[in-house]
Design an enzyme around this catalytic site. Structure first.
Site, PDB file in Angstrom:
ATOM      1  CE1 TYR A  54      -4.395  -1.359  -0.239  1.00 30.79           C
ATOM      2  CE2 TYR A  54      -3.282  -3.235   1.157  1.00 30.79           C
ATOM      3  CZ  TYR A  54      -4.084  -2.763   0.330  1.00 30.79           C
ATOM      4  OH  TYR A  54      -5.230  -3.633  -0.110  1.00 30.79           O
ATOM      5  CG  HIS A 105     -14.263   0.366  -1.761  1.00 28.25           C
ATOM      6  ND1 HIS A 105     -14.309   0.049  -3.096  1.00 28.25           N
ATOM      7  CD2 HIS A 105     -15.514  -0.200  -1.354  1.00 28.25           C
ATOM      8  CE1 HIS A 105     -15.490  -0.611  -3.427  1.00 28.25           C
ATOM      9  NE2 HIS A 105     -16.149  -0.855  -2.279  1.00 28.25           N
ATOM     10  CB  SER A 172     -16.136  -3.622 -14.511  1.00 27.68           C
ATOM     11  OG  SER A 172     -16.028  -4.243 -13.077  1.00 27.68           O
TER      12      SER A 172
END
Length: 234
Positions: A54, A105, A172
């Site tokens: 990260y 998120h 998507s």
């Protein structure tokens, strides 16, 4: 009073700024197994590996620049009340000038306690082993890992339920429950979905425009801004 446009964005809009996505054929999950990097168990098992991953993503996000789609969405605020609901963990929307951004998120430029998720810090630098929160627990990325609840979902749902127009960009629609938010848009609202591909059917009532966000979104935003000015949307 300005009418509200809600914009739901996914990885595709960030990909056009050079950030790799997770789920494409050459995405990050092709290089790194999910269970080693994006779960609470992975962090407990190998925090050094997870933090390294990260921290690298944080560096990449800093180097990336907002593209024409990000900028066009920010400019919509001249005429409308614009709420961005994003699945992305970068800050490209904010750097483009958008003032209302909901990160479902999490955010790369924040850190949180590993024992209390409500303890969150602005954290633009690397997260290192030995850096602790006020409860003396190791700091971790402010990222929603698999098996963890999505952030601000109810707030996002309220915004989309009352939207004048809804625009989906670069998703998507494969990540739930975030993608299901598009189904909460009002029946009478104009609804457009811009993406290179989607999984399954186009949500009911949406016009699907297949293509790149940086090419299509500025055109949509220009048309909406002109409509807003002529129609008195303020």
């Amino acid at each position: 009073m300005k009418k509200t446009i809600v914009v739901f964005t996914g990885a595709g809009i960030s990909a056009e700024s050079g950030l790799r996505t997770f789920r494409d054929s050459d995405g990050l999950w092709e290089s790194y197994p999910i269970h080693e990097l994006a779960t609470k168990n992975a962090f407990e098992r190998n925090p050094k590996l997870v933090l390294s991953f990260y921290n690298q993503r944080k560096v990449a996000a800093k180097k990336a620049q907002p593209n024409k789609a990000h900028i066009a969405l920010a400019e919509l605020e001249d005429v409308y009340d614009v709420v961005i609901i994003t699945q992305n963990v970068d800050d490209l929307h904010e750097r483009a000038g958008s003032s209302k951004v909901i990160h479902l998120h999490g955010q790369l430029n924040r850190a949180q306690s590993s024992v209390e998720s409500s303890i969150i810090y602005d954290w633009d630098k690397r997260i290192e082993i030995g850096q602790h929160c006020e409860l003396n627990s190791q700091l971790r990325p402010n990222i929603v890992w698999f098996g963890e609840p999505v952030m601000y979902l109810e707030e996002a749902r309220k915004h989309i339920k009352s939207a004048y127009k809804v625009l989906g960009v670069g998703s998507s629609l494969s990540v739930q429950p975030a993608a299901s938010l598009l189904n909460k848009a009002p029946f009478r609202a104009e609804k457009i979905l811009v993406s290179l591909e989607i999984k399954g059917k186009v949500p009911f009532g949406y016009k699907f425009m297949r293509g790149k966000a940086a090419s299509i979104v500025p055109v949509i935003c220009k048309n909406w801004r002109e409509l807003g000015v002529s129609g008195g949307c303020k």
